[in-house]
Design an enzyme around this catalytic site. Sequence first.
Site, PDB file in Angstrom:
ATOM      1  CB  VAL A   1      36.400 -16.989  37.278  1.00  0.00           C
ATOM      2  CG1 VAL A   1      35.893 -15.625  37.986  1.00  0.00           C
ATOM      3  CG2 VAL A   1      35.379 -18.036  37.477  1.00  0.00           C
TER       4      VAL A   1
ATOM      5  CG  ASP B   1      29.228 -27.796  44.521  1.00  0.00           C
ATOM      6  OD1 ASP B   1      29.859 -28.730  45.337  1.00  0.00           O
ATOM      7  OD2 ASP B   1      29.509 -27.387  43.331  1.00  0.00           O
TER       8      ASP B   1
ATOM      9  CG  LEU C   1      39.873 -13.308  38.885  1.00  0.00           C
ATOM     10  CD1 LEU C   1      38.480 -13.104  39.422  1.00  0.00           C
ATOM     11  CD2 LEU C   1      41.126 -12.746  39.782  1.00  0.00           C
TER      12      LEU C   1
ATOM     13  N   GLY D   1      33.908 -24.770  37.794  1.00  0.00           N
ATOM     14  CA  GLY D   1      33.636 -26.249  37.176  1.00  0.00           C
ATOM     15  C   GLY D   1      33.174 -25.866  35.544  1.00  0.00           C
ATOM     16  CG  PHE D   2      29.814 -25.110  35.046  1.00  0.00           C
ATOM     17  CD1 PHE D   2      29.537 -26.362  34.576  1.00  0.00           C
ATOM     18  CD2 PHE D   2      29.470 -24.729  36.281  1.00  0.00           C
ATOM     19  CE1 PHE D   2      29.016 -27.527  35.306  1.00  0.00           C
ATOM     20  CE2 PHE D   2      28.765 -25.725  37.203  1.00  0.00           C
ATOM     21  CZ  PHE D   2      28.449 -26.955  36.760  1.00  0.00           C
ATOM     22  N   GLY D   3      33.831 -23.179  33.570  1.00  0.00           N
ATOM     23  CA  GLY D   3      34.625 -22.111  32.725  1.00  0.00           C
ATOM     24  C   GLY D   3      35.593 -21.239  33.416  1.00  0.00           C
TER      25      GLY D   3
ATOM     26  CE  LYS E   1      29.802 -19.831  36.840  1.00  0.00           C
ATOM     27  NZ  LYS E   1      29.622 -20.418  38.210  1.00  0.00           N
TER      28      LYS E   1
END
Length: 763
Positions: free
Chosen positions: A551, A662, A543, A547-549, A565
């Site tokens: 989805v 954030d 999708l 920021g961390f990988g 995620k």
Amino acid sequence: MVTMAMAAASAMRPLAPLFLFFFFSLAASASDNILANSSLADGQKLVSAGGVFELGFFTPPGSTTAARFLGIWYRDIDPPTVVWVANRDAPVSGTAGSLAVVVNGGGGGGGGRLVLGDGSGRVVWSSAPSNVTASDPVAARLLDSGNFVLAGGGGSGDVIWQSFDYPSDTLLPGMKFGWDLTTGLDRYLTTWRSAGDPSPGDYTFKIDPRGAPEGFIWYNGTSPVYRNGPWDGLQFSGEPEMEPNNTSFRFEFVANRTDVYYTFVVDGGGGGGVLSRFVLNQSSAQRYVWLPQAGGWSLYWSLPRDQCDQYAHCGAYGVCDVGAASMCGCPAGFAPASPRNWELRDSSAGCARRTRLNCTGDGFLPLRGVKLPDTTNATVDAAIAVDQCRARCLANCSCVAYAASDVRGGGSGCIMWSSPLVDIRKFSYGGEDLFMRLAASDLPTNGDDSSRKNTVLAVVLSLSGVVLLALAAFFVWDKLFRNKVRFQSPQRFTSFDSSIPLNQVQDRKMEDETRHSNELNVTLFDFNTIAFSTDNFANLAKLGEGGFGPVYKGELDGGQTVAVKRLSKFSTQGLDEFKNEVMLIARLQHVNLVRLLGCCIHGEERMLVYEYMENKSLDNFIFDKARSAQLNWSKRFNIILGIARGLLYLHQDSRFKIIHRDLKAGNILLDGDMNPKISDFGVARIFGDDTDSHTRKVVGTYGYMSPEYAMDGVFSVKSDVFSFGVLVLELVSGRKNRGMYSSGEQTSLLSHVSSDQEFEKVR
Ligand SMILES: *[C@@H]1O[C@H](CO)[C@@H](O)[C@H](O)[C@H]1NC(C)=O
Ligand SMILES: *[C@@H]1O[C@H](CO)[C@@H](O)[C@H](O)[C@H]1NC(C)=O
Ligand SMILES: *[C@@H]1O[C@H](CO)[C@@H](O)[C@H](O)[C@H]1NC(C)=O
Ligand SMILES: *[C@@H]1O[C@H](CO)[C@@H](O)[C@H](O)[C@H]1NC(C)=O
Ligand SMILES: *[C@@H]1O[C@H](CO)[C@@H](O)[C@H](O)[C@H]1NC(C)=O
Ligand SMILES: *[C@@H]1O[C@H](CO)[C@@H](O)[C@H](O)[C@H]1NC(C)=O
Ligand SMILES: *[C@@H]1O[C@H](CO)[C@@H](O)[C@H](O)[C@H]1NC(C)=O
Ligand SMILES: *[C@@H]1O[C@H](CO)[C@@H](O)[C@H](O)[C@H]1NC(C)=O
Ligand SMILES: *[C@@H]1O[C@H](CO)[C@@H](O)[C@H](O)[C@H]1NC(C)=O
Ligand SMILES: *[C@@H]1O[C@H](CO)[C@@H](O)[C@H](O)[C@H]1NC(C)=O
């Protein structure tokens, strides 16, 4: 009027794509050419010999009018993927249009033209004139490469005109992207205005042949949006993804006196293999590959990737690094040109030298793993060695940097810059070495004096390192000791330290917690279940990239659609975010917060499973011309209200006081009814009620941060409210806070809104 050609194309589709290749040869009974003096009427079509492409008249699926365009699309791909349009600017209204091959008179040979008439004798489009004269009778032929060629010898001889020379928004394998310098032909991509309107849009992707040639995405032909960097022999300097021998693509770049172009081929591509296309869609360029087994286009990569890809984001001599907290940095020997703006996260003024160059006594400092700066004004000499390049740069007082022009075989050739260096970004993987000229006094190790200074500095640094380590050890011990209390009574642990990052929890403790997930109210998913539900993390199921990988979209056994995620394995930070998010979100329930269904821990793998949001994130809507039209004022108002409710819950109405830190359009997800849900609690903090503000290392997104947070790291619920304000402005104006372009100047939405003139206008 229904689009007849499209209807016919979809009638054949049930057999595709499984039997795709068998059927090509059987079904290709339709003609692939138009002979001289004949024509193709609306409703008829050409099919390339191998059955890959079709040419005919169509109405774009999203079109609101019955406008007819002449185009080329893949025969067996549904929904139709149009790769070329002839009459982009001049649709035929009604179905009386026809395409004729008109011979310039004089026998069967000679020149010829393609002429598209609207049925009333008016010419709406014709092929560009050419000086090529064919000796044989001319014909127009659609090839399996997707090229539509007007040539002698029945369409196989001397090429008079070809569609590959006039790309629309799509680059196909074998197509040349760039310049034929002898004729002045510039082949470049222009976006469609919208999905239903192929007329030329605001963005173009062009090769600039000056200096070391490189590609630019332009907005309105005047503002550069993205630059892919010069070709370094293997890839574009700004596209380390283009790794040779790592994909089935082969890329080629030619730059000589007669030609400057880029082209790619796909192994097994062309007639009977992998289909691939590169398309410019608004300001983003995307590379797709057709996966027959998955029945869809799989996105390989998309550019620009992030804020650091925004042209000159950090100004002259500034270096952009998405991995750094502040994103923009100055190289050694430089300092922010406008420190105050820099602290306010406006880095557009760039960096200035600490010490002026003195010409004779200067040296060079390497900047490793970067995208080379804009080469439009650079001087290139591919014939000399890198050592000679250095000497040449040093000898010329106006030279400010040099780099190898070809990285193959240890590097060779020379690029020299003599104007300010703009648009440098740092890569964590790939990139090149840039050697920047610095005054002798700014070079790190030069002479006894500075090396002694360095030693002293190193000692001080390592001493402070020891102290920090000791402090950290104490802190961890302290935390471990108190852990027991913490899990049984979440309210109490908040009182140890009014701002505790939830991720400072002992690893094993956390795993225990999640295993016995009943305490946390989180389902623990089996890795195989997740892998199966996402087709083994297929590219097609992706999708997006957080920021961390990445989805992924997945479907569980019960038919429930979920978003998964998958935290990047190599990011330790990601592991912390993971714990933080699971702990936090599992305890929160609100209609305007995204719901966590469970998580998965498997070896190194950490995954979060959320409810799936049909409409993805808010930024997909508000910053996209076509989709933003779906957001009328009442919908926008509802979204604002929903976000405010979610935020109020976080700040005030939930069991904890939570600061998101954030909040941005990308972290607001929309469900099927466009209800907003706040997501991504990776950097959120929990608070006791007693304190109002805290100081921490700055994390979050640039452009949404309040000044006091960005400058001093002071944050409170007000920081979220500031971000919320930015979001409201973006929702109302439809513009990004960062990356707003007006009359070629790049300013931020905030400064635009707060500028005096704007106030004057409002008054
Ligand atoms: C096409 O038409 C032109 C002019 O009418 C004529 O000279 C030419 O012979 C024709 N060519 C063919 C191949 O029929
Ligand atoms: C064709 O030739 C003419 C005369 O030689 C020249 O002026 C014109 O620019 C040429 N056109 C193209 C497209 O090459
Ligand atoms: C851009 O791509 C998206 C999906 O990839 C599509 O929905 C949208 O219509 C495209 N925009 C244009 C202008 O073609
Ligand atoms: C595009 O550029 C032209 C000048 O080249 C300018 O007049 C026009 O306003 C610009 N349009 C937009 C939407 O920025
Ligand atoms: C890529 O493969 C080709 C042929 O297989 C080889 O000649 C070339 O050296 C390889 N390039 C790299 C960078 O490994
Ligand atoms: C291929 O590229 C990917 C990133 O795109 C990288 O992770 C991988 O290590 C590369 N593989 C090889 C064999 O170079
Ligand atoms: C430039 O490169 C192209 C493609 O390799 C080649 O056809 C052409 O002859 C070259 N021109 C010169 C002047 O070397
Ligand atoms: C330049 O630097 C060199 C070496 O540091 C020094 O000898 C020279 O005097 C300087 N020249 C000027 C003009 O400052
Ligand atoms: C290149 O030179 C032109 C003219 O001096 C200048 O306007 C432009 O900003 C320069 N571009 C870069 C990237 O240095
Ligand atoms: C120094 O570099 C500038 C810009 O590249 C160039 O115009 C000039 O001719 C060079 N001077 C010498 C002496 O090579």
